[in-house]
Design a protein around this motif. Structure first.
Motif, PDB file in Angstrom:
ATOM      1  N   ILE A 118      19.558  28.916 -31.393  1.00 50.24           N
ATOM      2  CA  ILE A 118      20.165  29.318 -32.668  1.00 50.24           C
ATOM      3  C   ILE A 118      20.694  30.750 -32.584  1.00 50.24           C
ATOM      4  CG2 ILE A 118      19.662  29.812 -35.101  1.00 50.24           C
ATOM      5  CD1 ILE A 118      17.796  27.418 -35.095  1.00 50.24           C
ATOM      6  N   LEU A 119      19.939  31.625 -31.940  1.00 50.06           N
ATOM      7  CA  LEU A 119      20.416  33.001 -31.753  1.00 50.06           C
ATOM      8  C   LEU A 119      21.715  33.023 -30.947  1.00 50.06           C
ATOM      9  CD1 LEU A 119      17.072  34.901 -30.994  1.00 50.06           C
ATOM     10  CD2 LEU A 119      18.472  35.064 -33.070  1.00 50.06           C
ATOM     11  N   PHE A 120      21.766  32.229 -29.894  1.00 46.12           N
ATOM     12  CA  PHE A 120      22.977  32.126 -29.079  1.00 46.12           C
ATOM     13  C   PHE A 120      24.144  31.598 -29.905  1.00 46.12           C
ATOM     14  CE2 PHE A 120      25.515  29.434 -26.074  1.00 46.12           C
ATOM     15  CZ  PHE A 120      26.093  30.479 -25.374  1.00 46.12           C
ATOM     16  N   MET A 121      23.870  30.550 -30.686  1.00 48.41           N
ATOM     17  CA  MET A 121      24.911  29.960 -31.523  1.00 48.41           C
ATOM     18  C   MET A 121      25.399  30.963 -32.571  1.00 48.41           C
ATOM     19  SD  MET A 121      24.632  26.477 -33.798  1.00 48.41           S
ATOM     20  CE  MET A 121      26.001  25.910 -34.811  1.00 48.41           C
ATOM     21  N   GLU A 122      24.477  31.694 -33.208  1.00 47.23           N
ATOM     22  CA  GLU A 122      24.860  32.671 -34.218  1.00 47.23           C
ATOM     23  C   GLU A 122      25.713  33.801 -33.612  1.00 47.23           C
ATOM     24  OE1 GLU A 122      21.155  32.306 -37.396  1.00 47.23           O
ATOM     25  OE2 GLU A 122      21.133  33.852 -35.848  1.00 47.23           O
ATOM     26  N   ARG A 123      25.342  34.230 -32.419  1.00 46.17           N
ATOM     27  CA  ARG A 123      26.119  35.304 -31.778  1.00 46.17           C
ATOM     28  C   ARG A 123      27.548  34.846 -31.494  1.00 46.17           C
ATOM     29  NH1 ARG A 123      27.132  36.578 -26.482  1.00 46.17           N
ATOM     30  NH2 ARG A 123      25.643  35.040 -25.687  1.00 46.17           N
ATOM     31  N   ILE A 124      27.680  33.619 -30.989  1.00 51.03           N
ATOM     32  CA  ILE A 124      29.016  33.098 -30.685  1.00 51.03           C
ATOM     33  C   ILE A 124      29.819  32.904 -31.967  1.00 51.03           C
ATOM     34  CG2 ILE A 124      30.280  31.203 -29.622  1.00 51.03           C
ATOM     35  CD1 ILE A 124      28.649  33.074 -27.728  1.00 51.03           C
ATOM     36  N   LEU A 125      29.175  32.344 -32.989  1.00 47.36           N
ATOM     37  CA  LEU A 125      29.888  32.123 -34.252  1.00 47.36           C
ATOM     38  C   LEU A 125      30.296  33.438 -34.901  1.00 47.36           C
ATOM     39  CD1 LEU A 125      27.817  29.188 -35.810  1.00 47.36           C
ATOM     40  CD2 LEU A 125      30.110  29.077 -34.824  1.00 47.36           C
ATOM     41  N   LYS A 126      29.431  34.458 -34.797  1.00 46.86           N
ATOM     42  CA  LYS A 126      29.782  35.762 -35.367  1.00 46.86           C
ATOM     43  C   LYS A 126      31.029  36.326 -34.700  1.00 46.86           C
ATOM     44  CE  LYS A 126      29.031  39.576 -37.741  1.00 46.86           C
ATOM     45  NZ  LYS A 126      30.092  40.438 -37.184  1.00 46.86           N
ATOM     46  N   GLU A 127      31.107  36.210 -33.382  1.00 43.93           N
ATOM     47  CA  GLU A 127      32.297  36.690 -32.673  1.00 43.93           C
ATOM     48  C   GLU A 127      33.536  35.914 -33.112  1.00 43.93           C
ATOM     49  OE1 GLU A 127      31.346  36.214 -28.583  1.00 43.93           O
ATOM     50  OE2 GLU A 127      29.884  37.865 -28.541  1.00 43.93           O
ATOM     51  N   ARG A 128      33.378  34.590 -33.272  1.00 43.28           N
ATOM     52  CA  ARG A 128      34.516  33.769 -33.686  1.00 43.28           C
ATOM     53  C   ARG A 128      34.934  34.057 -35.131  1.00 43.28           C
ATOM     54  NH1 ARG A 128      37.487  30.702 -29.985  1.00 43.28           N
ATOM     55  NH2 ARG A 128      36.322  31.046 -28.059  1.00 43.28           N
ATOM     56  N   ILE A 129      33.967  34.313 -35.990  1.00 42.94           N
ATOM     57  CA  ILE A 129      34.279  34.641 -37.379  1.00 42.94           C
ATOM     58  C   ILE A 129      35.081  35.944 -37.447  1.00 42.94           C
ATOM     59  CG2 ILE A 129      33.242  35.413 -39.559  1.00 42.94           C
ATOM     60  CD1 ILE A 129      31.019  33.337 -39.048  1.00 42.94           C
ATOM     61  N   ASP A 130      34.667  36.932 -36.666  1.00 41.37           N
ATOM     62  CA  ASP A 130      35.393  38.204 -36.651  1.00 41.37           C
ATOM     63  C   ASP A 130      36.827  38.014 -36.173  1.00 41.37           C
ATOM     64  OD1 ASP A 130      33.126  39.456 -37.544  1.00 41.37           O
ATOM     65  OD2 ASP A 130      32.469  40.125 -35.555  1.00 41.37           O
ATOM     66  N   LEU A 131      37.006  37.198 -35.121  1.00 42.19           N
ATOM     67  CA  LEU A 131      38.359  36.947 -34.610  1.00 42.19           C
ATOM     68  C   LEU A 131      39.199  36.192 -35.636  1.00 42.19           C
ATOM     69  CD1 LEU A 131      37.549  35.936 -30.914  1.00 42.19           C
ATOM     70  CD2 LEU A 131      38.578  38.074 -31.701  1.00 42.19           C
ATOM     71  N   ALA A 132      38.588  35.186 -36.296  1.00 42.94           N
ATOM     72  CA  ALA A 132      39.324  34.405 -37.297  1.00 42.94           C
ATOM     73  C   ALA A 132      39.701  35.271 -38.499  1.00 42.94           C
ATOM     74  CB  ALA A 132      38.488  33.210 -37.743  1.00 42.94           C
ATOM     75  N   ALA A 133      38.794  36.170 -38.903  1.00 39.30           N
ATOM     76  CA  ALA A 133      39.094  37.061 -40.031  1.00 39.30           C
ATOM     77  C   ALA A 133      40.228  38.016 -39.684  1.00 39.30           C
ATOM     78  CB  ALA A 133      37.835  37.841 -40.415  1.00 39.30           C
ATOM     79  N   GLU A 134      40.235  38.528 -38.443  1.00 36.75           N
ATOM     80  CA  GLU A 134      41.330  39.401 -38.009  1.00 36.75           C
ATOM     81  C   GLU A 134      42.649  38.644 -37.974  1.00 36.75           C
ATOM     82  OE1 GLU A 134      40.350  41.108 -34.274  1.00 36.75           O
ATOM     83  OE2 GLU A 134      38.598  42.200 -35.021  1.00 36.75           O
ATOM     84  N   ASP A 135      42.607  37.399 -37.508  1.00 38.10           N
ATOM     85  CA  ASP A 135      43.825  36.587 -37.447  1.00 38.10           C
ATOM     86  C   ASP A 135      44.392  36.335 -38.846  1.00 38.10           C
ATOM     87  OD1 ASP A 135      45.829  35.086 -36.273  1.00 38.10           O
ATOM     88  OD2 ASP A 135      44.669  33.230 -36.339  1.00 38.10           O
ATOM     89  N   LEU A 136      43.510  35.984 -39.789  1.00 39.67           N
ATOM     90  CA  LEU A 136      43.959  35.769 -41.161  1.00 39.67           C
ATOM     91  C   LEU A 136      44.447  37.074 -41.789  1.00 39.67           C
ATOM     92  CD1 LEU A 136      44.268  33.829 -43.551  1.00 39.67           C
ATOM     93  CD2 LEU A 136      41.895  34.365 -44.177  1.00 39.67           C
ATOM     94  N   GLY A 137      43.779  38.190 -41.472  1.00 39.60           N
ATOM     95  CA  GLY A 137      44.183  39.490 -42.006  1.00 39.60           C
ATOM     96  C   GLY A 137      45.572  39.888 -41.536  1.00 39.60           C
ATOM     97  N   ARG A 138      45.894  39.603 -40.280  1.00 38.61           N
ATOM     98  CA  ARG A 138      47.246  39.898 -39.787  1.00 38.61           C
ATOM     99  C   ARG A 138      48.299  39.068 -40.519  1.00 38.61           C
ATOM    100  NH1 ARG A 138      44.468  40.202 -34.799  1.00 38.61           N
ATOM    101  NH2 ARG A 138      44.872  37.996 -34.397  1.00 38.61           N
ATOM    102  N   CYS A 139      47.893  37.887 -40.955  1.00 38.59           N
ATOM    103  CA  CYS A 139      48.832  36.994 -41.642  1.00 38.59           C
ATOM    104  C   CYS A 139      49.108  37.473 -43.076  1.00 38.59           C
ATOM    105  CB  CYS A 139      48.275  35.577 -41.657  1.00 38.59           C
ATOM    106  SG  CYS A 139      49.335  34.369 -42.470  1.00 38.59           S
ATOM    107  N   ILE A 140      48.069  37.904 -43.792  1.00 36.18           N
ATOM    108  CA  ILE A 140      48.252  38.246 -45.210  1.00 36.18           C
ATOM    109  C   ILE A 140      48.538  39.726 -45.427  1.00 36.18           C
ATOM    110  CG2 ILE A 140      46.765  36.344 -45.928  1.00 36.18           C
ATOM    111  CD1 ILE A 140      44.529  38.346 -46.370  1.00 36.18           C
ATOM    112  N   GLY A 141      48.457  40.540 -44.347  1.00 33.54           N
ATOM    113  CA  GLY A 141      48.802  41.946 -44.481  1.00 33.54           C
ATOM    114  C   GLY A 141      47.654  42.807 -44.981  1.00 33.54           C
ATOM    115  N   PRO A 142      47.904  44.076 -45.259  1.00 32.84           N
ATOM    116  CA  PRO A 142      46.826  45.008 -45.643  1.00 32.84           C
ATOM    117  C   PRO A 142      46.255  44.699 -47.021  1.00 32.84           C
ATOM    118  CG  PRO A 142      48.980  46.047 -45.889  1.00 32.84           C
ATOM    119  CD  PRO A 142      49.223  44.727 -45.222  1.00 32.84           C
ATOM    120  N   GLY A 143      44.949  44.967 -47.165  1.00 36.58           N
ATOM    121  CA  GLY A 143      44.290  44.818 -48.456  1.00 36.58           C
ATOM    122  C   GLY A 143      44.599  46.010 -49.361  1.00 36.58           C
TER     123      GLY A 143
END
Length: 476
Positions: free
Chosen positions: A262-287
């Motif tokens: 579970i720790l391994f899975m959480e670490r991988i998912l956290k990295e993927r969540i950060d990448l997905a959030a950055e990808d969506l942020g580039r799409c919608i522009g600055p907050g």
């Protein structure tokens, strides 16, 4: 040859007899006749000419003395020139490289050879834990896209435990039969040469004295050995068997393994969540914060993406189990709702925003599910996700495969590949030691050229001095 008079200063006059007349007389006959002639000659008896000024033998001795005197004077002059050149070169060395011993190209090559072999031996000083950590990190970087995106995310779309497990098992089997062993061997090869490069090119130890002087030689060795060295041919098949056994095992036998998975899975998912959030942020522009603090504004396209995101979020809140794809009627409804808000967003922009938003939402739900699965080791059916925590088992299988593969590759490197690599480098250095042109191309610079010139000048001067001493002995 040009018919011009060449002024010559006579050093003396000699009387000689060149023959009796007949052409068939031998040298010994002429010499005997000459001796007899001068013994009876009035020139000799009257003292008009000294005995040393008569006969061919005395003439040849005089010419010889004159010649060797000219040679001695010329050699001494050349010796003085080389002494001056040597002094200038030695002064340049002292001022340019103070406190550094003079070493010519051959000396430097031997020094580099010893240093390179000593550094390669340092590969054996890396601990098993260090090797396995390096290999495991490099291997995960290579395969994480396959494990997370191509296997996990695809199979997680299923709302059935059996379908999820079936899809995962098929994907893992195809992967281990086809590409995983080759990727793993390539990672082992790259890790070995990465460490070799770091060790060779580092500036610690004796390498500080020579700076970058040996870098061309070390780079040439790395390039050559990379081309020559190949992993043992049967390693891929053996590794495939090990990986298949690891990935086919679905039995998490104790709570510690479950928690680590579970720790391994959480670490991988956290990295993927950060990448997905950055990808969506580039799409919608600055907050709003970035817009105010950075004096930035959204482009018309970013405004459309923000409106589409807000509308799609309402859709996901209304249906938390929504699938990966938007239906045509949903797409039409979203666009009409946006039009009523005064924003006309094309279908392709809506689909683009949906893809990024859905991925981020799915990963956040997967993270929540993983945290809830901590208590589901003994009772999987109490898990709130559709696959009953079998996604945790998938990450456990992947992590176990990583550990077993890194252990096998580490053993292969420490027991076989590092030794083979060291032999290949030794052989190449031995061949290089007999190739003067390559050494000249690989070990170069002002320091080398100056040392080579000094060695050459000293060698010539020593030979001239020896020659002059021998001439003086003969003259005495």
């Amino acid at each position: 040859l040009e018919g011009k008079l060449f002024p010559m200063k006579a050093l003396g006059y000699y009387a000689v007899v060149t023959g009796r007349g007949p052409q068939e007389d031998s040298i010994e006959t002429i010499r005997g006749y000459e001796e007899d002639f001068f013994s009876r000659s009035k020139l000799f008896r009257s003292g008009a000419m000294r005995a040393s000024q008569m006969s061919t033998n005395n003439l040849s001795l005089a010419v010889s003395d004159c010649f060797w005197k000219m040679v001695r004077d010329s050699v001494e002059q050349q010796s003085d020139v080389f002494k001056a050149t040597r002094y200038n070169l030695e002064a340049e060395w002292r001022n340019t490289f103070p406190g550094i011993r003079e070493m010519d190209r051959n000396d430097l090559f031997e020094k580099a050879k010893d240093e390179i072999l000593d550094r390669i031996a340092a590969l054996h000083k890396l601990t098993p834990l260090e090797w396995e950590t390096l290999i495991q990190e490099a291997l995960w970087n290579e395969i994480q896209h396959k494990v997370v995106d191509a296997i996990y995310l695809e199979a997680a779309e299923c709302n059935s435990v059996s379908h999820f497990n079936t899809q995962v098992d098929i994907a893992l089997k195809d992967w281990t039969d086809d590409t995983l062993p080759r990727i793993s061997v390539n990672v082992g090869w790259q890790t070995l040469f990465s460490q070799l490069s770091d060790i060779l090119m580092s500036k610690g130890g004796e390498g500080r004295e020579f700076g970058d002087l040996f870098h061309p030689l070390k780079e040439n060795i790395l390039d050559t050995v990379k081309e020559q060295h190949s992993w043992q041919h049967n390693a891929t098949s053996r590794l495939s068997v090990i990986q298949k056994n690891a990935l086919e095992d679905t039995a998490v036998t104790n709570k510690m393994q479950w928690d680590n998975s579970i720790l391994f899975m959480e670490r991988i998912l956290k990295e993927r969540i950060d990448l997905a959030a950055e990808d969506l942020g580039r799409c919608i522009g600055p907050g709003w914060k970035e817009r105010w603090t950075g004096w930035r504004s959204r482009s018309p396209l970013e405004v459309q993406c923000v409106a589409a995101k807000n509308e799609l979020q309402r859709l996901l809140l209304a249906d938390e189990q929504h699938g990966k794809h938007l239906e045509n009627d949903e797409l039409t409804t979203v666009r009409r709702n946006l039009q009523t808000q005064g924003v006309d967003v094309p279908y392709d922009i809506i689909c683009k925003v949906w893809e990024k938003l859905y991925k981020l939402t799915f990963l956040n739900r997967a993270m929540t599910s993983a945290q809830q699965c901590r208590k589901a080791f003994y009772h999987r059916n109490i898990a709130c996700n559709a696959v009953e925590c079998n996604d945790v088992v998938l990450f456990w299988r992947a992590n176990k495969m990583l550990e077993i593969t890194s252990n096998a590759l580490r053993l292969q490197i420490m027991n076989t590949e590092a030794q083979r690599l060291e032999k290949e480098v030794k052989q190449y250095l031995e061949d290089l030691s007999h190739d003067g042109e390559k050494k000249k191309a690989l070990i170069k610079g002002k320091r080398v050229d100056l040392a080579e010139e000094l060695r050459k000048v000293r060698g010539i001067q020593d030979k001239l001095d020896t020659f002059i001493e021998e001439l003086k002995k003969d003259h005495q």
